[in-house]
Design a protein around this motif. Sequence first.
Motif, PDB file in Angstrom:
ATOM      1  N   GLN A   1       5.058  -3.860  -4.834  1.00 45.39           N
ATOM      2  CA  GLN A   1       3.747  -3.305  -5.150  1.00 45.39           C
ATOM      3  C   GLN A   1       2.670  -3.951  -4.288  1.00 45.39           C
ATOM      4  O   GLN A   1       2.812  -5.098  -3.839  1.00 45.39           O
ATOM      5  CB  GLN A   1       3.429  -3.533  -6.619  1.00 45.39           C
ATOM      6  CG  GLN A   1       4.250  -2.658  -7.571  1.00 45.39           C
ATOM      7  CD  GLN A   1       3.755  -2.747  -9.004  1.00 45.39           C
ATOM      8  OE1 GLN A   1       3.212  -3.759  -9.417  1.00 45.39           O
ATOM      9  NE2 GLN A   1       3.972  -1.681  -9.765  1.00 45.39           N
ATOM     10  N   ALA A   2       1.611  -3.216  -4.092  1.00 42.59           N
ATOM     11  CA  ALA A   2       0.474  -3.736  -3.343  1.00 42.59           C
ATOM     12  C   ALA A   2      -0.015  -5.026  -3.991  1.00 42.59           C
ATOM     13  O   ALA A   2      -0.084  -5.141  -5.219  1.00 42.59           O
ATOM     14  CB  ALA A   2      -0.647  -2.708  -3.302  1.00 42.59           C
TER      15      ALA A   2
ATOM     16  N   SER B   1      -0.004 -10.774  -0.081  1.00 41.06           N
ATOM     17  CA  SER B   1      -1.096  -9.800  -0.222  1.00 41.06           C
ATOM     18  C   SER B   1      -0.761  -8.496   0.497  1.00 41.06           C
ATOM     19  O   SER B   1      -1.572  -7.968   1.271  1.00 41.06           O
ATOM     20  CB  SER B   1      -2.404 -10.386   0.321  1.00 41.06           C
ATOM     21  OG  SER B   1      -2.736 -11.580  -0.338  1.00 41.06           O
TER      22      SER B   1
ATOM     23  N   LYS C   1      -0.095  -4.702   1.582  1.00 44.74           N
ATOM     24  CA  LYS C   1      -0.882  -3.478   1.443  1.00 44.74           C
ATOM     25  C   LYS C   1       0.016  -2.278   1.757  1.00 44.74           C
ATOM     26  O   LYS C   1       1.005  -2.413   2.478  1.00 44.74           O
ATOM     27  CB  LYS C   1      -2.044  -3.505   2.434  1.00 44.74           C
ATOM     28  CG  LYS C   1      -2.896  -4.755   2.380  1.00 44.74           C
ATOM     29  CD  LYS C   1      -3.894  -4.775   3.520  1.00 44.74           C
ATOM     30  CE  LYS C   1      -4.692  -6.069   3.534  1.00 44.74           C
ATOM     31  NZ  LYS C   1      -5.660  -6.118   4.657  1.00 44.74           N
ATOM     32  N   PRO C   2      -0.333  -1.125   1.248  1.00 48.34           N
ATOM     33  CA  PRO C   2       0.469   0.065   1.579  1.00 48.34           C
ATOM     34  C   PRO C   2       0.614   0.282   3.088  1.00 48.34           C
ATOM     35  O   PRO C   2       1.666   0.758   3.542  1.00 48.34           O
ATOM     36  CB  PRO C   2      -0.313   1.201   0.918  1.00 48.34           C
ATOM     37  CG  PRO C   2      -0.978   0.548  -0.251  1.00 48.34           C
ATOM     38  CD  PRO C   2      -1.351  -0.825   0.238  1.00 48.34           C
ATOM     39  N   GLU C   3      -0.389  -0.079   3.861  1.00 49.09           N
ATOM     40  CA  GLU C   3      -0.300   0.096   5.305  1.00 49.09           C
ATOM     41  C   GLU C   3       0.651  -0.881   5.972  1.00 49.09           C
ATOM     42  O   GLU C   3       0.902  -0.786   7.175  1.00 49.09           O
ATOM     43  CB  GLU C   3      -1.696   0.002   5.947  1.00 49.09           C
ATOM     44  CG  GLU C   3      -2.498  -1.202   5.553  1.00 49.09           C
ATOM     45  CD  GLU C   3      -3.457  -0.926   4.404  1.00 49.09           C
ATOM     46  OE1 GLU C   3      -3.057  -0.243   3.432  1.00 49.09           O
ATOM     47  OE2 GLU C   3      -4.609  -1.408   4.478  1.00 49.09           O
TER      48      GLU C   3
ATOM     49  N   THR D   1       3.696  -0.877   5.103  1.00 51.05           N
ATOM     50  CA  THR D   1       4.963  -0.158   5.035  1.00 51.05           C
ATOM     51  C   THR D   1       5.466   0.180   6.434  1.00 51.05           C
ATOM     52  O   THR D   1       4.757   0.791   7.229  1.00 51.05           O
ATOM     53  CB  THR D   1       4.801   1.137   4.216  1.00 51.05           C
ATOM     54  OG1 THR D   1       4.486   0.789   2.859  1.00 51.05           O
ATOM     55  CG2 THR D   1       6.078   1.969   4.249  1.00 51.05           C
TER      56      THR D   1
ATOM     57  N   THR E   1       8.625  -1.326   2.025  1.00 50.24           N
ATOM     58  CA  THR E   1       7.773  -0.281   1.468  1.00 50.24           C
ATOM     59  C   THR E   1       6.851  -0.899   0.433  1.00 50.24           C
ATOM     60  O   THR E   1       7.308  -1.560  -0.493  1.00 50.24           O
ATOM     61  CB  THR E   1       8.620   0.827   0.820  1.00 50.24           C
ATOM     62  OG1 THR E   1       9.528   1.363   1.788  1.00 50.24           O
ATOM     63  CG2 THR E   1       7.727   1.945   0.301  1.00 50.24           C
ATOM     64  N   VAL E   2       5.544  -0.671   0.635  1.00 51.68           N
ATOM     65  CA  VAL E   2       4.545  -1.216  -0.272  1.00 51.68           C
ATOM     66  C   VAL E   2       3.908  -0.052  -1.015  1.00 51.68           C
ATOM     67  O   VAL E   2       3.290   0.824  -0.396  1.00 51.68           O
ATOM     68  CB  VAL E   2       3.486  -2.030   0.479  1.00 51.68           C
ATOM     69  CG1 VAL E   2       2.509  -2.669  -0.510  1.00 51.68           C
ATOM     70  CG2 VAL E   2       4.140  -3.097   1.342  1.00 51.68           C
ATOM     71  N   SER E   3       4.055  -0.057  -2.314  1.00 47.38           N
ATOM     72  CA  SER E   3       3.505   1.036  -3.119  1.00 47.38           C
ATOM     73  C   SER E   3       2.112   0.675  -3.615  1.00 47.38           C
ATOM     74  O   SER E   3       1.808  -0.482  -3.871  1.00 47.38           O
ATOM     75  CB  SER E   3       4.421   1.326  -4.300  1.00 47.38           C
ATOM     76  OG  SER E   3       4.503   0.194  -5.154  1.00 47.38           O
ATOM     77  N   SER E   4       1.290   1.713  -3.744  1.00 44.68           N
ATOM     78  CA  SER E   4      -0.095   1.487  -4.184  1.00 44.68           C
ATOM     79  C   SER E   4      -0.215   1.546  -5.700  1.00 44.68           C
ATOM     80  O   SER E   4       0.697   1.916  -6.405  1.00 44.68           O
ATOM     81  CB  SER E   4      -1.002   2.530  -3.547  1.00 44.68           C
ATOM     82  OG  SER E   4      -0.544   3.826  -3.875  1.00 44.68           O
TER      83      SER E   4
END
Length: 122
Positions: A13-14, A84, A86-88, A90, A119-122
């Motif tokens: 997760q983010a 920390s 972030k979705p970006e 990913t 993969t970072v989910s928001s």
Amino acid sequence: QVQVVESGGGLVQAGGSLRLSCAASGRTFSSYAMGWFRQAPGKEREFLGAIRWNGTPYYADSVKGRFTISRDNAKNTVYLQMNSLKPEDTAVYYCASGSVGRLWRADEYDYWGQGTQVTVSS
């Protein structure tokens, strides 16, 4: 035969953290720089950071302060600690090995791993 193998990717997760590992074999690990790159879909491969044979790290401005690179020469392994997230962030994350002068240049590394997906989910 030189092999470079990344591990530790996954879904997070983010705001979370993840540590990637990269194990290299087939030559004297401690003699070479190790670099981390990533590539997101539709984007060019991006330099994240690297660590010289003597343990000196070097970071891209985009991840400085969030990512930390370290190496354990006794284990022939380099690590990428990512905080920390972030979705970006990913992307597929790659590790590379080489006798590198310009650490940010992908073409100066001669052996690459197959990549590990983060993969970072928001």
